[in-house]
Enzyme design. Structure first.
Site, PDB file in Angstrom:
ATOM      1  CB  THR A  87      -4.088 -49.361  24.721  1.00  0.00           C
ATOM      2  OG1 THR A  87      -5.029 -49.756  23.722  1.00  0.00           O
ATOM      3  CG2 THR A  87      -3.413 -48.062  24.317  1.00  0.00           C
ATOM      4  CG  ASP A 147     -10.205 -47.547  20.838  1.00  0.00           C
ATOM      5  OD1 ASP A 147      -9.901 -46.447  21.301  1.00  0.00           O
ATOM      6  OD2 ASP A 147      -9.712 -48.006  19.785  1.00  0.00           O
ATOM      7  CD  GLU A 152      -7.030 -53.272  17.179  1.00  0.00           C
ATOM      8  OE1 GLU A 152      -6.923 -53.819  16.065  1.00  0.00           O
ATOM      9  OE2 GLU A 152      -6.489 -52.180  17.457  1.00  0.00           O
ATOM     10  CD  GLU A 158      -1.473 -43.533  17.554  1.00  0.00           C
ATOM     11  OE1 GLU A 158      -0.832 -44.498  18.017  1.00  0.00           O
ATOM     12  OE2 GLU A 158      -2.594 -43.645  17.031  1.00  0.00           O
ATOM     13  NE  ARG A 210       1.538 -45.992  17.434  1.00  0.00           N
ATOM     14  CZ  ARG A 210       1.311 -46.335  16.185  1.00  0.00           C
ATOM     15  NH1 ARG A 210       2.293 -46.807  15.442  1.00  0.00           N
ATOM     16  NH2 ARG A 210       0.133 -46.203  15.640  1.00  0.00           N
TER      17      ARG A 210
HETATM   18  C1  DMJ Z   1      -2.795 -49.465  18.475  1.00  0.00           C
HETATM   19  O1  DMJ Z   1      -1.905 -48.420  18.377  1.00  0.00           O
HETATM   20  C2  DMJ Z   1      -3.423 -49.543  19.827  1.00  0.00           C
HETATM   21  O2  DMJ Z   1      -3.900 -50.832  20.038  1.00  0.00           O
HETATM   22  C3  DMJ Z   1      -4.545 -48.569  20.026  1.00  0.00           C
HETATM   23  O3  DMJ Z   1      -5.190 -48.706  21.261  1.00  0.00           O
HETATM   24  C4  DMJ Z   1      -5.562 -48.713  18.931  1.00  0.00           C
HETATM   25  N1  DMJ Z   1      -5.001 -48.739  17.635  1.00  0.00           N
HETATM   26  C5  DMJ Z   1      -3.743 -49.349  17.332  1.00  0.00           C
HETATM   27  C6  DMJ Z   1      -3.791 -50.622  16.551  1.00  0.00           C
HETATM   28  O4  DMJ Z   1      -4.903 -50.868  15.813  1.00  0.00           O
END
Ligand code: DMJ
Length: 471
Positions: free
Chosen positions: A462, A240, A370, A112, A116
């Site tokens: 992501t 994912d 998503e 995270e 982020r």
């Molecule tokens: C986000 O922090 C990112 O997209 C991550 O890859 C997956 N989960 C969350 C949002 O759902």
């Protein structure tokens, strides 16, 4: 703070479809989304600046969710820039310049913090050229590098940011170890120091070496041995973004340096198609996952909704694999899921079968991005306005049910329209970073997006942070 920023939320709240003031439908939608972003940002700024999150119902700060460096602030930076809120951006940068990334408040997720915080700093630097952002990104990347100190070279799942050392647990997930590569590769490009790239990409070498069969990247691993410990095959939680990053690394690194990752992505697609895609009720295409014993489970998570976007991106690099067609079919299925709920909010989990309608299994909506992420890619690929309409429907569901006094709230039960009982006092930073950004970008014409008008020059991490491609 400028008066127009203070008035924006009021204007947004008063804005009626009949008051479009000569704006095209597209401009009206784009402005409305922007105004609600401003409303949310201004509340965060005035009530929780520097805290990780703002609680949207009572307007109080939640200081330390992901390390205590103001993750909402860092995650929102590039949204501010892209929405042309430059004064707000500059004020935010001044606060970020004071952050000390060598002092954290908790032990927390390497994944995270990387996607982020590091991602947010890199993208904001790539867009604005503000040197202090690169300096802060480097400070943080140097701390995160300490987390790779394991026998396999994988980063540990959690890092103790107080003690500046990894939490040495054996378990690792594919998504945790496989979603730092874009950010670390970009850090090496920006600093000229290959150490970030080498540490992160070594992880992919080990995965590629230890996989039990072509394209088989299972989701559970052991940090000490570097080996897979289950047969979980999933494009949802814990798997994912690893798959997403294989194709995005090819996009970022170019045909030569990215060839290996394109090959890994291509191989993984064979398992994806043969093991996880199945026909389901209503003549639809559905996506399930294999559990740790390799048994197929007919369940779709909200997290899976990024897959169409990934396939549409991959199609440009792997022609003849039918990826766009599969992506658009899957997106039809996923677009149907919010319609199962009376609020129009997409639930966290649904089950499916060949002979009955999909069923909601987990009723929460936590403001995830998503679905609108895939609409963004689908609109960019096809220019079919249906994806704008669906984005607008998603935004309206958020506005009708999640809008709270100071921001947008998570929703406990998407089948219940009585929002007083269902709103929860939490607003994850990805709502401002990703959900708002993809919704806005789906309506923004190229002229509004000088830096992003050519998507071939940018790749989104992501967490929807755009990194510049500089091969
Ligand atoms: C986000 O922090 C990112 O997209 C991550 O890859 C997956 N989960 C969350 C949002 O759902």
């Amino acid at each position: 703070m400028k008066l127009r920023y203070i008035l924006a939320p009021i204007l947004a709240l008063c804005f009626k479809a009949s008051d479009q003031n000569g704006l095209s439908e597209q401009e009206y939608r784009m402005n409305t989304i922007r105004n609600y972003f401003i409303f949310t940002w201004v509340n965060y700024k005035t009530r929780a600046m520097g805290a990780d999150e703002l609680r949207p119902m009572d307007g109080t700060p939640d200081v330390s969710v992901w390390g205590g460096w103001g993750v909402t602030l860092v995650d929102s930076l590039d949204t501010l820039w892209l929405m042309d809120l430059k004064e707000e951006f500059r004020d935010a940068v001044a606060v970020i310049a004071q952050i000390d990334f060598s002092k954290g408040t908790i032990a927390t997720s390497f994944f995270e913090v990387t996607i982020r915080n590091l991602g947010g700093l890199i993208a904001a630097y790539d867009l604005s050229g503000e040197r202090v952002l690169l300096q802060k990104a480097k400070e943080l990347a140097d701390v995160l590098m300490l987390d790779f100190d394991s026998p396999s070279g994988f980063p540990y799942t959690n890092f103790d940011f107080r003690a500046q050392q990894p939490v040495r647990e054996a378990y690792a997930s594919l998504a945790n170890i496989g979603s730092c590569q874009l950010g670390f590769a970009r850090m090496s490009q920006l600093t000229g120091d290959p150490k970030y790239f080498n540490a992160a990409l070594k992880v992919y070498d080990v995965l590629d070496q230890n996989k039990p069969g072509s394209g088989l990247y299972y989701a559970d691993l052991d940090v000490n041995t570097g080996k897979f410990t289950s047969k979980t095959l999933t494009y949802g939680a814990i798997g994912d973004s690893f798959y997403e990053y294989l194709i995005k690394l090819r996009v970022m690194l170019g045909p030569q340096n990215g060839a290996k990752y394109l090959r890994m992505f291509d191989e993984s697609m064979i398992q994806f198609k043969s093991q996880l895609l199945v026909p389901c009720y209503g003549n639809r295409l559905c996506l399930g996952f294999n559990d740790r014993n390799g048994k197929f489970q007919p369940l779709i998570q909200h997290l899976n909704f990024f897959v169409p976007g990934m396939l549409l991106l991959g199609d440009g690099y792997l022609p003849g694999r039918n990826l766009s067609a599969i992506g658009l079919d899957l997106l039809e299925t996923f677009s149907h899921i919010p319609r199962l709920a009376r609020t129009g909010l997409a639930p966290e989990l649904v089950s499916f079968s060949p002979n009955a309608e999909m069923r909601i299994e987990s009723k929460a909506n936590i403001l995830r991005p998503e679905l609108v992420e895939s609409f963004f890619y689908a609109y960019r690929a096809t220019h079919n306005p249906i994806y704008q309409d669906r984005t607008w429907a998603a935004f309206q569901a958020f506005r009708n049910y999640s809008l709270a006094n100071y921001g947008f709230s998570e929703y406990a039960d998407v089948t219940d329209t009585y929002k007083k009982f269902q709103q929860r006092n939490a607003m994850p930073s990805f709502f401002l970073a990703e959900t708002f950004r993809y919704m806005y970008l789906t309506f923004a014409p190229d002229s509004k997006l000088p830096p992003l008008s050519n998507l071939n020059q940018w790749v989104f991490n992501t967490e929807a942070h755009p990194f510049k491609i500089s091969t």
